[in-house]
Structure formats: C-alpha cells, structure tokens
Motif scaffolding. Structure first.
Motif, mmCIF file in Angstrom:
data_model
loop_
_atom_site.group_PDB
_atom_site.id
_atom_site.type_symbol
_atom_site.label_atom_id
_atom_site.label_comp_id
_atom_site.label_asym_id
_atom_site.label_seq_id
_atom_site.Cartn_x
_atom_site.Cartn_y
_atom_site.Cartn_z
ATOM 1 N N GLU A 18 0.108 5.935 -5.908
ATOM 2 C CA GLU A 18 -0.785 6.150 -4.788
ATOM 3 C C GLU A 18 -1.587 4.765 -4.401
ATOM 4 O OE1 GLU A 18 -2.832 9.584 -5.448
ATOM 5 O OE2 GLU A 18 -0.822 10.809 -5.865
ATOM 6 N N VAL A 19 -1.574 4.406 -3.184
ATOM 7 C CA VAL A 19 -2.174 3.145 -2.925
ATOM 8 C C VAL A 19 -3.250 3.705 -1.677
ATOM 9 C CG1 VAL A 19 -2.177 1.250 -1.730
ATOM 10 C CG2 VAL A 19 -0.108 1.700 -3.202
ATOM 11 N N ARG A 20 -4.573 3.116 -1.834
ATOM 12 C CA ARG A 20 -5.716 3.659 -1.008
ATOM 13 C C ARG A 20 -5.928 1.991 -0.606
ATOM 14 N NH1 ARG A 20 -9.865 5.764 -3.640
ATOM 15 N NH2 ARG A 20 -8.828 5.204 -5.515
ATOM 16 N N GLN A 21 -6.559 2.204 0.667
ATOM 17 C CA GLN A 21 -7.413 0.725 0.990
ATOM 18 C C GLN A 21 -8.898 1.391 1.030
ATOM 19 O OE1 GLN A 21 -5.909 -2.094 2.077
ATOM 20 N NE2 GLN A 21 -3.989 -1.200 1.370
ATOM 21 N N LEU A 22 -9.605 0.407 0.470
ATOM 22 C CA LEU A 22 -11.045 0.471 0.469
ATOM 23 C C LEU A 22 -11.755 -0.455 1.520
ATOM 24 C CD1 LEU A 22 -11.669 0.563 -3.457
ATOM 25 C CD2 LEU A 22 -11.101 2.484 -1.912
ATOM 26 N N GLU A 23 -13.239 -0.032 1.522
ATOM 27 C CA GLU A 23 -13.989 -0.950 2.426
ATOM 28 C C GLU A 23 -13.334 -2.646 2.236
ATOM 29 O OE1 GLU A 23 -18.038 -0.498 2.567
ATOM 30 O OE2 GLU A 23 -17.765 2.012 2.627
ATOM 31 N N SER A 27 -7.135 -3.243 -1.655
ATOM 32 C CA SER A 27 -6.188 -2.319 -2.129
ATOM 33 C C SER A 27 -6.458 -1.914 -3.638
ATOM 34 C CB SER A 27 -4.711 -2.858 -2.089
ATOM 35 O OG SER A 27 -4.355 -3.065 -0.562
ATOM 36 N N ALA A 29 -4.378 0.942 -6.265
ATOM 37 C CA ALA A 29 -3.237 1.791 -6.519
ATOM 38 C C ALA A 29 -3.220 2.418 -7.904
ATOM 39 C CB ALA A 29 -1.738 0.979 -6.641
ATOM 40 N N SER A 30 -2.841 3.677 -8.058
ATOM 41 C CA SER A 30 -3.139 4.378 -9.268
ATOM 42 C C SER A 30 -1.836 5.259 -9.662
ATOM 43 C CB SER A 30 -4.439 5.389 -9.319
ATOM 44 O OG SER A 30 -3.988 6.090 -8.255
ATOM 45 N N TRP A 57 -5.428 -3.047 -8.919
ATOM 46 C CA TRP A 57 -6.351 -3.732 -7.777
ATOM 47 C C TRP A 57 -5.719 -4.859 -7.167
ATOM 48 C CZ3 TRP A 57 -10.545 -1.242 -6.396
ATOM 49 C CH2 TRP A 57 -11.094 -0.179 -7.257
ATOM 50 N N GLU A 62 -0.682 -3.951 -4.409
ATOM 51 C CA GLU A 62 0.365 -3.930 -3.581
ATOM 52 C C GLU A 62 1.955 -4.268 -3.975
ATOM 53 O OE1 GLU A 62 -1.004 -7.292 -0.935
ATOM 54 O OE2 GLU A 62 -3.088 -6.154 -0.590
#
Length: 138
Positions: A18-23, A27, A29-30, A57, A62
C-alpha cells in the motif's frame, strides 16, 4: 559503543504494498511479510508463521509498489522501529515495524509479470529512471 539494529528477513508478502504520498511528495509503502519455520514436536512436523510489518520510504517504496505483489518471495534488510499512536478512542498504542533499507526479489524470473526486473538488491535512495532499472546495474 553504539548498538546494532539490523534485521534480515526472507518471506512472502501477505498483500500488495500500500503506497501513500505524504506532505512534500514523500512516498511510503507498507505491507505484511510472513516468515515461516518448521520444527518437529512429538514426531509431528509443525510450521510456525510470524507476521512482520514492513515499511519502505521514498524511491524504495516506488520500486516496491511497481514490482512486489502478494505471495512473492523477497529478501529484506532493515532495522526495527517502534512508534506510538492514538487509536480512535484516544488510547495510546504501540507498533513495531521493520523499516526496510533494501530488498531483493527472490524466485524465478517467470514468477514476475515484467520481462525484466531487478535481480540485485535495491537500496533506499537509488535513482529511478527507465522503470527504475537504469542505475541499478542491469
């Protein structure tokens, strides 16, 4: 003398990363990783599985999102990190994760959908060009 915080795992992904984009566009992923060991108890073969929370990270996240998927076998090196958070009821909880510093996909080439994939370790900070393979020695 400083301590050593080093984790080496070989296991199967429990689900797709699961990938998220932070401020700031960072990127992360977990995914859960299962490691299993087999031992004999009273003449019976017993398999014991441990589940590990893996966090990757930046460019490593990615690459993981692009090439890793549920069920794939992977070698991971990293370090343990424990963090706290508050749940929905405001209760403080703790979780321990493996923050990956590099990983290597294991198995046969046919185990992966892409015709070419990184066969060597991928480290956090590797530059990604041409599908992430240019600067990794392939």
């Amino acid at each position: 003398m400083s301590g050593i915080n080093k984790v080496i795992l070989v296991g199967h992904l429990g689900k797709d990363p699961e990938v998220r984009q932070l401020e700031g566009g960072v990127s992360v992923a977990s995914f859960p990783l299962a490691t299993s060991e087999t031992f004999n108890k009273d003449g019976k073969k017993i398999e014991q599985t441990e589940w590990h929370n893996i966090v990757l990270w930046r460019s490593l996240a990615e690459v993981a999102a692009k090439f890793l998927q549920k069920g794939k076998l992977v070698y991971i090196e990293g370090k343990l990190r424990t963090r706290s958070f508050e749940d929905k009821e405001g209760i403080k909880k703790y979780t321990t994760e493996v923050v990956a510093e590099n990983f290597t996909m294991l198995g046969r080439k046919t185990d992966f959908e892409q015709d070419s994939f990184p066969r060597q370790g991928i480290k956090n900070g590797d530059e990604l060009e041409n599908n992430g393979l240019d600067n990794m020695g392939f």
